[in-house]
Write a protein that holds these residues in place. Structure first.
Motif, mmCIF file in Angstrom:
data_model
loop_
_atom_site.group_PDB
_atom_site.id
_atom_site.type_symbol
_atom_site.label_atom_id
_atom_site.label_comp_id
_atom_site.label_asym_id
_atom_site.label_seq_id
_atom_site.Cartn_x
_atom_site.Cartn_y
_atom_site.Cartn_z
ATOM 1 N N ALA A 95 -4.827 -1.182 5.871
ATOM 2 C CA ALA A 95 -4.496 -1.094 4.448
ATOM 3 C C ALA A 95 -5.086 0.196 3.896
ATOM 4 N N ILE A 96 -4.233 0.969 3.238
ATOM 5 C CA ILE A 96 -4.656 2.189 2.571
ATOM 6 C C ILE A 96 -4.531 1.914 1.074
ATOM 7 N N VAL A 97 -5.605 2.119 0.334
ATOM 8 C CA VAL A 97 -5.573 1.895 -1.113
ATOM 9 C C VAL A 97 -5.827 3.229 -1.793
ATOM 10 N N GLY A 98 -4.794 3.747 -2.423
ATOM 11 C CA GLY A 98 -4.907 5.022 -3.124
ATOM 12 C C GLY A 98 -4.771 4.870 -4.616
ATOM 13 N N ASP A 119 -16.926 6.169 -10.118
ATOM 14 C CA ASP A 119 -16.929 4.727 -10.374
ATOM 15 C C ASP A 119 -16.115 3.974 -9.327
ATOM 16 N N THR A 120 -14.974 4.525 -8.941
ATOM 17 C CA THR A 120 -14.128 3.890 -7.933
ATOM 18 C C THR A 120 -14.816 3.879 -6.575
ATOM 19 N N LYS A 121 -15.506 4.956 -6.247
ATOM 20 C CA LYS A 121 -16.232 5.036 -4.981
ATOM 21 C C LYS A 121 -17.296 3.941 -4.908
ATOM 22 N N VAL A 122 -18.085 3.817 -5.975
ATOM 23 C CA VAL A 122 -19.149 2.818 -6.025
ATOM 24 C C VAL A 122 -18.558 1.410 -5.970
ATOM 25 N N GLU A 123 -17.502 1.182 -6.733
ATOM 26 C CA GLU A 123 -16.853 -0.134 -6.758
ATOM 27 C C GLU A 123 -16.318 -0.515 -5.371
ATOM 28 N N ALA A 124 -15.681 0.422 -4.697
ATOM 29 C CA ALA A 124 -15.130 0.155 -3.357
ATOM 30 C C ALA A 124 -16.239 -0.151 -2.359
ATOM 31 N N ILE A 125 -17.273 0.660 -2.341
ATOM 32 C CA ILE A 125 -18.393 0.440 -1.407
ATOM 33 C C ILE A 125 -19.029 -0.922 -1.660
ATOM 34 N N ASN A 126 -19.337 -1.219 -2.915
ATOM 35 C CA ASN A 126 -19.991 -2.493 -3.244
ATOM 36 C C ASN A 126 -19.133 -3.691 -2.870
ATOM 37 N N LYS A 127 -17.827 -3.621 -3.141
ATOM 38 C CA LYS A 127 -16.944 -4.749 -2.827
ATOM 39 C C LYS A 127 -16.806 -4.923 -1.322
ATOM 40 N N LEU A 128 -16.665 -3.828 -0.597
ATOM 41 C CA LEU A 128 -16.545 -3.923 0.862
ATOM 42 C C LEU A 128 -17.821 -4.507 1.470
ATOM 43 N N LEU A 165 -9.145 -2.917 -8.232
ATOM 44 C CA LEU A 165 -9.597 -2.627 -6.875
ATOM 45 C C LEU A 165 -10.283 -3.820 -6.214
ATOM 46 N N GLU A 166 -11.177 -4.483 -6.913
ATOM 47 C CA GLU A 166 -11.886 -5.614 -6.302
ATOM 48 C C GLU A 166 -10.924 -6.719 -5.896
ATOM 49 N N ASN A 167 -9.990 -7.041 -6.772
ATOM 50 C CA ASN A 167 -8.988 -8.068 -6.480
ATOM 51 C C ASN A 167 -8.113 -7.649 -5.293
ATOM 52 N N ILE A 168 -7.706 -6.401 -5.271
ATOM 53 C CA ILE A 168 -6.872 -5.892 -4.185
ATOM 54 C C ILE A 168 -7.630 -5.953 -2.853
ATOM 55 N N LEU A 169 -8.896 -5.563 -2.856
ATOM 56 C CA LEU A 169 -9.683 -5.609 -1.622
ATOM 57 C C LEU A 169 -9.891 -7.040 -1.136
ATOM 58 N N GLU A 170 -10.077 -7.980 -2.054
ATOM 59 C CA GLU A 170 -10.195 -9.396 -1.668
ATOM 60 C C GLU A 170 -8.908 -9.894 -1.022
ATOM 61 N N LEU A 171 -7.766 -9.555 -1.626
ATOM 62 C CA LEU A 171 -6.473 -9.969 -1.072
ATOM 63 C C LEU A 171 -6.247 -9.352 0.306
ATOM 64 N N ILE A 172 -6.546 -8.075 0.438
ATOM 65 C CA ILE A 172 -6.388 -7.411 1.737
ATOM 66 C C ILE A 172 -7.274 -8.080 2.773
ATOM 67 N N ASP A 173 -8.521 -8.337 2.421
ATOM 68 C CA ASP A 173 -9.448 -8.978 3.348
ATOM 69 C C ASP A 173 -8.909 -10.318 3.845
ATOM 70 N N SER A 174 -8.289 -11.080 2.966
ATOM 71 C CA SER A 174 -7.781 -12.401 3.348
ATOM 72 C C SER A 174 -6.548 -12.321 4.254
ATOM 73 N N LYS A 175 -5.904 -11.158 4.313
ATOM 74 C CA LYS A 175 -4.679 -11.008 5.095
ATOM 75 C C LYS A 175 -4.818 -10.030 6.258
ATOM 76 N N LEU A 176 -5.987 -9.430 6.376
ATOM 77 C CA LEU A 176 -6.222 -8.422 7.401
ATOM 78 C C LEU A 176 -6.463 -9.077 8.756
ATOM 79 N N ASN A 177 -5.807 -8.564 9.778
ATOM 80 C CA ASN A 177 -5.979 -9.073 11.136
ATOM 81 C C ASN A 177 -7.408 -8.847 11.619
ATOM 82 N N SER A 178 -7.774 -9.485 12.698
ATOM 83 C CA SER A 178 -9.172 -9.520 13.143
ATOM 84 C C SER A 178 -9.790 -8.149 13.417
#
Length: 187
Positions: free
Chosen positions: A104-107, A138-147, A113-126
């Motif tokens: 998944a590429i998120v641009g 702000d986006t960088k910090v948000e992405a790192i923290n959520k991941l 972003l947090e919601n999108i990363l949660e959805l991706i995580d739930s559908k991402l293969n092993s």
């Protein structure tokens, strides 16, 4: 790699992501021809076009109808798209109907972003991978923290590509598309 100058562009649609940045994203993704890729916030389709040449299938999402139209024009121009599905919708909404994601590429996330990363995580293969491109701190910090919260071990790379312009008295280096590339693999 497709060259920046060959893309059809619009002042109303962001992109394409610069060629050197696309090359790093491709390298970080380690894409295989058997994998399914999702491009959230596809803009003019630079990343979509690159992955369309290398992946089994690409699903590209953008809420902006003009972005979807530009991506289609670029796919047509490069004779790509047989393995691409374009979705004009909000990223989080579109992801609800997508299964079997390898990369998944998120641009673009439209402040979700947090919601999108949660959805991706739930559908991402092993052995899936997530790559987030970010310009805002702000986006960088948000992405790192959520991941990290989702139990990934994210890496961040700040990329600032400069190209030279020859002048009468020397060479001037001009920065293009400074951006952070955040990558994480599913544990």
């Amino acid at each position: 790699m497709l060259e920046d100058m060959d893309f059809i562009k619009s002042c109303d649609v962001p992109g394409p992501t610069k060629e050197a940045i696309r090359a790093i994203i491709l390298y970080k993704s380690d894409v295989k021809d058997s994998e399914n890729v999702v491009d959230v916030g596809c803009g003019t389709g630079g990343i979509t076009c690159e992955f369309a040449q290398r992946a089994k299938h690409v699903t590209s999402i953008d809420i902006n109808p003009e972005a979807i139209e530009m991506t289609q024009k670029n796919l047509d121009k490069f004779d790509l798209g047989d393995n691409v599905t374009l979705i004009c919708n909000d990223g989080a909404e579109a992801l609800k109907d997508i299964e079997d994601i390898d990369i998944a590429i998120v641009g673009g996330s439209g402040k979700q972003l947090e919601n999108i990363l949660e959805l991706i995580d739930s559908k991402l293969n092993s052995k899936g991978r997530i790559i987030v491109t970010a310009i805002l701190v702000d986006t960088k910090v948000e992405a790192i923290n959520k991941l990290k919260e989702l139990n990934y071990n994210p890496n961040i790379m700040e990329v600032n590509i400069s190209k030279g312009r020859v002048l009468d008295r020397g060479i001037m280096m001009m920065s293009e598309n400074p951006i952070a590339i955040i990558s994480a693999k599913k544990r």
